[in-house]
Design an enzyme around this catalytic site. Structure first.
Site, PDB file in Angstrom:
ATOM      1  N   CYS A 239       0.889  -1.049  -0.026  1.00 20.32           N
ATOM      2  CA  CYS A 239      -0.255   0.074   0.010  1.00 20.32           C
ATOM      3  C   CYS A 239       1.009   1.388   0.157  1.00 20.32           C
ATOM      4  O   CYS A 239       1.365   1.506   1.033  1.00 20.32           O
ATOM      5  CB  CYS A 239      -0.932   0.187   1.200  1.00 20.32           C
ATOM      6  SG  CYS A 239      -1.858   1.591   1.420  1.00 20.32           S
TER       7      CYS A 239
ATOM      8  N   CYS B  69      -0.754   4.246   2.203  1.00 21.18           N
ATOM      9  CA  CYS B  69      -0.637   4.208   3.549  1.00 21.18           C
ATOM     10  C   CYS B  69      -0.226   2.727   3.971  1.00 21.18           C
ATOM     11  O   CYS B  69       0.700   2.597   3.699  1.00 21.18           O
ATOM     12  CB  CYS B  69      -1.944   4.845   4.313  1.00 21.18           C
ATOM     13  SG  CYS B  69      -3.481   3.965   3.378  1.00 21.18           S
ATOM     14  N   SER B  70      -1.309   2.174   4.667  1.00 21.78           N
ATOM     15  CA  SER B  70      -0.821   0.798   5.005  1.00 21.78           C
ATOM     16  C   SER B  70      -1.981  -0.185   4.902  1.00 21.78           C
ATOM     17  O   SER B  70      -2.170  -0.888   5.874  1.00 21.78           O
ATOM     18  CB  SER B  70      -0.317   0.665   6.451  1.00 21.78           C
ATOM     19  OG  SER B  70      -1.122   1.465   7.560  1.00 21.78           O
ATOM     20  N   CYS B  71      -2.868  -0.068   3.821  1.00 19.96           N
ATOM     21  CA  CYS B  71      -3.965  -1.105   3.821  1.00 19.96           C
ATOM     22  C   CYS B  71      -3.363  -2.257   4.164  1.00 19.96           C
ATOM     23  O   CYS B  71      -2.583  -2.611   3.190  1.00 19.96           O
ATOM     24  CB  CYS B  71      -4.769  -0.585   2.457  1.00 19.96           C
ATOM     25  SG  CYS B  71      -5.446   1.026   2.455  1.00 19.96           S
TER      26      CYS B  71
END
Lengths: 193, 94
Positions: free
Chosen positions: A98, A101-103
């Protein structure tokens, strides 16, 4: 702004209070969500992978709709983003990142590992996936194309790795024990101990 | 708004709303202005660019779009690819 632990607690309490006062999210719903999140771990994803390796029907359902397959597995998916499952096949390897962000497919893999959230991984996975895999010690068979999947919007993605050679006749539990979180992100491949 | 079938060649709009004010954009910078191929539609989702600001959000088609690595980065020689989720309004037929 003071972001010490004490200040965070006060902010969190204030936010919870406002959400409850406006009937947006109740304390019980927050507690339920925390319990679901804490319960999720890579073991759930690994169990789904092992089932897919041994049950062709489940494999087809998993690839068609990860969310429904996870629910069939008893994993609570209500409120979770849709789950997509990326099938590694000979000649095509998936790597999930991702960049924005940090999906991460938390419902089935739990909290994202620290490196998944790092700026270095996020920047390099889309630009130098072969370099990233080399640093993980992952060697793909000659002629394998890498498909990097940048998780930018509403889906969450997990990789269905190839079943390693030498596991013929293994039962589901033994197979699930082989599968690590990195295998379901695509930085590593399941291997025999 | 046009819908895109699998296999359609598309270009991501070369647009930088970041320059015009506060935004929440889910289209990564490295694909803007670049051409790719629609792999498949992923369904319809509320526009995160509005949701992020608690504005009424249109429900938009979301696509999985495949880009050749070599079309994105000058140094890449491998025949690898990147697949990105992109909302319909960011795409135009190439």
């Amino acid at each position: 702004m003071n972001l010490s632990g004490l200040e965070n607690e006060r902010l969190l309490a204030a936010l919870r209070g406002v959400l409850a006062a406006k009937n947006l999210v109740s304390a019980a719903e927050i507690a339920e969500r925390i319990a679901i999140t804490d319960q999720a771990s890579p073991a759930q994803g690994a169990a789904m992978v092992a089932r897919a390796w041994t049950d062709a029907g489940f494999r087809a359902r998993l690839l068609a709709c990860g969310t429904r397959a996870a629910e069939e597995f008893g994993i609570m998916m209500r409120g979770a983003p849709p789950l997509g499952v990326l099938e590694n096949v000979p000649g095509l390897h998936h790597l999930v990142v991702c960049t924005l962000c940090s999906c991460y497919p938390r419902a089935v893999l739990g909290y994202p590992p620290f490196w998944y959230k790092s700026v270095a991984y996020r920047a390099r996975a889309v630009r130098d996936p072969r370099g990233v895999l080399a640093e993980w010690g992952t060697t793909l068979p000659e002629g394998t194309r890498i498909r990097v999947v940048d998780s930018t919007a509403d889906y969450r993605w997990m990789v269905l790795p190839l079943r390693p050679a030498g596991t013929e006749g293994w039962d589901e539990a033994a197979l699930a024990a082989l599968v690590r979180e990195g295998d379901m992100v695509g930085v590593t491949l399941p291997r025999l101990p | 708004m046009s819908e895109f079938a699998p296999g359609t060649r598309v270009r991501v709009r070369l647009d930088w709303p970041e320059l015009r004010g506060p935004v929440h954009i889910r289209t990564p910078h490295y694909v803007r202005g670049r051409e790719g191929t629609v792999l498949r539609p992923l369904g319809r989702f509320a526009n995160p660019e509005d949701l992020a600001f608690a504005r009424p959000a249109a429900v938009l088609p979301l696509y999985h779009v495949r880009f050749e690595q070599r079309a994105l980065w000058p140094e890449v020689v491998a025949a690898d690819e990147v697949v990105v989720e992109i909302f319909g309004p960011w795409l135009e037929a190439a």
